[in-house]
Design an enzyme around this catalytic site. Sequence first.
Site, PDB file in Angstrom:
ATOM      1  N   CYS A  85       0.817  -1.222   0.000  1.00  0.00           N
ATOM      2  CA  CYS A  85       0.000   0.000   0.000  1.00  0.00           C
ATOM      3  C   CYS A  85       0.847   1.267   0.000  1.00  0.00           C
ATOM      4  CB  CYS A  85      -0.946  -0.006   1.192  1.00  0.00           C
ATOM      5  SG  CYS A  85      -1.754  -1.594   1.431  1.00  0.00           S
ATOM      6  N   HIS A 334      -8.892   3.521  -1.835  1.00  0.00           N
ATOM      7  CA  HIS A 334      -7.543   2.971  -1.683  1.00  0.00           C
ATOM      8  C   HIS A 334      -7.143   2.139  -2.900  1.00  0.00           C
ATOM      9  CE1 HIS A 334      -3.943   1.486   0.013  1.00  0.00           C
ATOM     10  NE2 HIS A 334      -4.409   0.519   0.763  1.00  0.00           N
TER      11      HIS A 334
HETATM   12  C1  COA Z   1     -14.852  -4.282   3.183  1.00  0.00           C
HETATM   13  C2  COA Z   1     -14.847  -5.279   2.038  1.00  0.00           C
HETATM   14  C3  COA Z   1     -14.719  -6.705   2.569  1.00  0.00           C
HETATM   15  C4  COA Z   1     -16.150  -5.125   1.275  1.00  0.00           C
HETATM   16  O1  COA Z   1     -16.179  -6.038   0.228  1.00  0.00           O
HETATM   17  P1  COA Z   1     -17.543  -6.757  -0.207  1.00  0.00           P
HETATM   18  O2  COA Z   1     -18.222  -7.252   1.011  1.00  0.00           O
HETATM   19  O3  COA Z   1     -17.201  -7.716  -1.288  1.00  0.00           O
HETATM   20  O4  COA Z   1     -18.387  -5.551  -0.738  1.00  0.00           O
HETATM   21  P2  COA Z   1     -18.933  -5.345  -2.232  1.00  0.00           P
HETATM   22  O5  COA Z   1     -17.795  -5.022  -3.115  1.00  0.00           O
HETATM   23  O6  COA Z   1     -19.806  -6.508  -2.564  1.00  0.00           O
HETATM   24  O7  COA Z   1     -19.805  -4.039  -2.050  1.00  0.00           O
HETATM   25  C5  COA Z   1     -21.069  -4.030  -1.416  1.00  0.00           C
HETATM   26  C6  COA Z   1     -21.548  -2.600  -1.288  1.00  0.00           C
HETATM   27  O8  COA Z   1     -20.777  -1.928  -0.254  1.00  0.00           O
HETATM   28  C7  COA Z   1     -20.069  -0.837  -0.813  1.00  0.00           C
HETATM   29  N1  COA Z   1     -18.744  -0.897  -0.200  1.00  0.00           N
HETATM   30  C8  COA Z   1     -17.771  -1.781  -0.468  1.00  0.00           C
HETATM   31  N2  COA Z   1     -16.713  -1.550   0.323  1.00  0.00           N
HETATM   32  C9  COA Z   1     -17.038  -0.488   1.085  1.00  0.00           C
HETATM   33  C10 COA Z   1     -16.365   0.218   2.081  1.00  0.00           C
HETATM   34  N3  COA Z   1     -15.130  -0.143   2.436  1.00  0.00           N
HETATM   35  N4  COA Z   1     -16.978   1.257   2.671  1.00  0.00           N
HETATM   36  C11 COA Z   1     -18.213   1.610   2.312  1.00  0.00           C
HETATM   37  N5  COA Z   1     -18.931   0.967   1.362  1.00  0.00           N
HETATM   38  C12 COA Z   1     -18.333  -0.068   0.764  1.00  0.00           C
HETATM   39  C13 COA Z   1     -20.029  -1.068  -2.292  1.00  0.00           C
HETATM   40  O9  COA Z   1     -19.949   0.148  -2.977  1.00  0.00           O
HETATM   41  C14 COA Z   1     -21.335  -1.756  -2.527  1.00  0.00           C
HETATM   42  O10 COA Z   1     -22.355  -0.788  -2.535  1.00  0.00           O
HETATM   43  P3  COA Z   1     -23.597  -0.918  -3.518  1.00  0.00           P
HETATM   44  O11 COA Z   1     -24.307  -2.157  -3.079  1.00  0.00           O
HETATM   45  O12 COA Z   1     -24.357   0.348  -3.242  1.00  0.00           O
HETATM   46  O13 COA Z   1     -23.031  -1.001  -4.884  1.00  0.00           O
HETATM   47  C15 COA Z   1     -13.688  -4.984   1.090  1.00  0.00           C
HETATM   48  O14 COA Z   1     -13.869  -3.716   0.525  1.00  0.00           O
HETATM   49  C16 COA Z   1     -12.358  -5.022   1.808  1.00  0.00           C
HETATM   50  O15 COA Z   1     -11.828  -6.081   2.104  1.00  0.00           O
HETATM   51  N6  COA Z   1     -11.751  -3.835   2.079  1.00  0.00           N
HETATM   52  C17 COA Z   1     -10.474  -3.763   2.719  1.00  0.00           C
HETATM   53  C18 COA Z   1      -9.403  -3.733   1.689  1.00  0.00           C
HETATM   54  C19 COA Z   1      -8.056  -3.913   2.307  1.00  0.00           C
HETATM   55  O16 COA Z   1      -7.838  -4.825   3.094  1.00  0.00           O
HETATM   56  N7  COA Z   1      -7.136  -3.070   1.965  1.00  0.00           N
HETATM   57  C20 COA Z   1      -5.797  -3.162   2.456  1.00  0.00           C
HETATM   58  C21 COA Z   1      -5.615  -2.304   3.619  1.00  0.00           C
HETATM   59  S1  COA Z   1      -4.066  -2.624   4.377  1.00  0.00           S
END
Ligand code: COA
Lengths: 388, 135
Positions: A85, A334
């Site tokens: 990252c 991100h």
């Molecule tokens: C949080 C997380 C698990 C969500 O993934 P998911 O459950 O597959 O979610 P989806 O992609 O199916 O999205 C579902 C809905 O939530 C929304 N959404 C997804 N991630 C979101 C977030 N982080 N915050 C707010 N909304 C979010 C999407 O836009 C979607 O909205 P919609 O239904 O209106 O289109 C995923 O974004 C994640 O793992 N994030 C962390 C990434 C990470 O680890 N980065 C490294 C950091 S060190």
Amino acid sequence: MPATDPAIAEVSCLRYGEHEETARELAVDASLDVLEEAGLEGDELDSLFVANAFGMADKQGHVGPLISTAIGAPNVPSSTTEAACASASVAFRHAIAHVRAGMAETALVVGTEKVSHIDTMTATSYFCYGSDYFLEGGVGATFPGLYAAIARAHMDEFGTSEEDMARVAVKNHANGIHNPTAHFQKEIEIGDVLDSYEVAAPLKLYDACPFSDGAAAAIVTTEEKARAMTDTPVTVEASTQRGTIAALSEREDVTEIEGTQLAGQAAFEQAGVSADEVDLFEVHDCFTIAELVAMEDLGLAEPGKAAAMVREGQTKPDGDVPVNASGGLKSKGHPVGATGMGQIYEAVEQLRGEAEGPRQVDGAERVLTHNVGATGGTVTVNILGRGD
Amino acid sequence: MQVPRYWREQSERYKLVGSKCNNCGLRVFPRRSLCPDCRHESQGQMEEVRFEGTGELVTWTRVHEALSDRELETPYLMGIVELDEGPRVTAQIVDLDPEEVEIGMELESRFRKLGEASESGVVHYGYKFGPVVSD
Ligand SMILES: CC(C)(COP(=O)(O)OP(=O)(O)OC[C@H]1O[C@@H](n2cnc3c(N)ncnc32)[C@H](O)[C@@H]1OP(=O)(O)O)[C@@H](O)C(=O)NCCC(=O)NCCS
Ligand SMILES: [Zn+2]
């Protein structure tokens, strides 16, 4: 030998979110944008630095020459940096070092990422490769899981609550509304965070940053050249990088990130300023807990006391210690390999007084950016100032 | 890279085997050829040790989104355990409901299937931790 002071002449940032284009195409778009802003042709560059973390998701490595070719600079030396990252801010430091050392006068840095075409599980796996895979990813410790482990320990040690973390998300979403490059422009309330589904307890959907596509770029050059390209160059008062033992389990304290403490101290020393003299902090809030820990590690709050500052509104753009006016990773998004450059883009916008609406920190003279690779194996800090 | 050999080596690492420095007594996990404190003074003095597998929970979480490399049933509990001999390990926590989990609780290791390595199809075993059941 007198060192040449590097400066940022121009920046560009594509809107974060979902893009049709590949990582390479996004990088080309952001690069062409920044060249145009600076009034440069590709072949006037001396170096190209590309940052990208998940190139293999596109089955394409060695993207440097592809990008240099597409921007009309096929003969310009290019290199690609991967530091999870923190890829982009490490690439930025390569440009700084080249200009300082006289190895390049004008460099283009571009960070790019494209992950929306792969499913969440595959993306989660790619992220795991940025941990100590044998000790962490390989036994099921995903990134949300590792930051959740930090959060749980922080709650246990300092009494930090889920509401405390939720307030970080609420603030960052409120800022993101005013950021046209943000992935989310959506106001949320504490209840939305607390009621959202659990990703890795105690972290929930709204405690997490999203997977975003995006690209951001900058022209780094000598102060003299930057002045010729723009009336509002931005100076690099400090640029530091430190590390932390890669695996959380091998650290003595999991409620802090040592690399942030060290990179922060070194940056304040290099710039010859204290935290009080910084007007905005763009920190690495990949999860809400990470913003609290970053504030504590950078010395903005005593350990365990950052949550109170958020609660009192001190970290809003009009507060005493604005944090993540851009919306942060939480709301701006991100796109891993682009994130560090996106922070620098925000810093430049703020220093030029060009940030939209209430997101602009009044009279910002100095901005700190803080970018973390994985759980702190790599940490970079930059302090940028107005050069006009 | 030969896939089967890669996985064999990895399985080897997923046993609770580490090293003891006979210069200063420090125990580390996983195995190391040099002691992080004594460095070159520990040359030839690192002895392989198998940890008892008992320790204390430092921090934990419940993970809902697994990685595709391992066929894991979600959600699962995961934590960092400080072994009685000193070193800490990250591992899955089994045989406990989230309501029963508490930082500081005593846990002991179990040798369990970590999941299928999806690409190679090799079954993968390693340490997990659960509540203390033996006397
Ligand atoms: C949080 C997380 C698990 C969500 O993934 P998911 O459950 O597959 O979610 P989806 O992609 O199916 O999205 C579902 C809905 O939530 C929304 N959404 C997804 N991630 C979101 C977030 N982080 N915050 C707010 N909304 C979010 C999407 O836009 C979607 O909205 P919609 O239904 O209106 O289109 C995923 O974004 C994640 O793992 N994030 C962390 C990434 C990470 O680890 N980065 C490294 C950091 S060190
Ligand atoms: Zn020793």
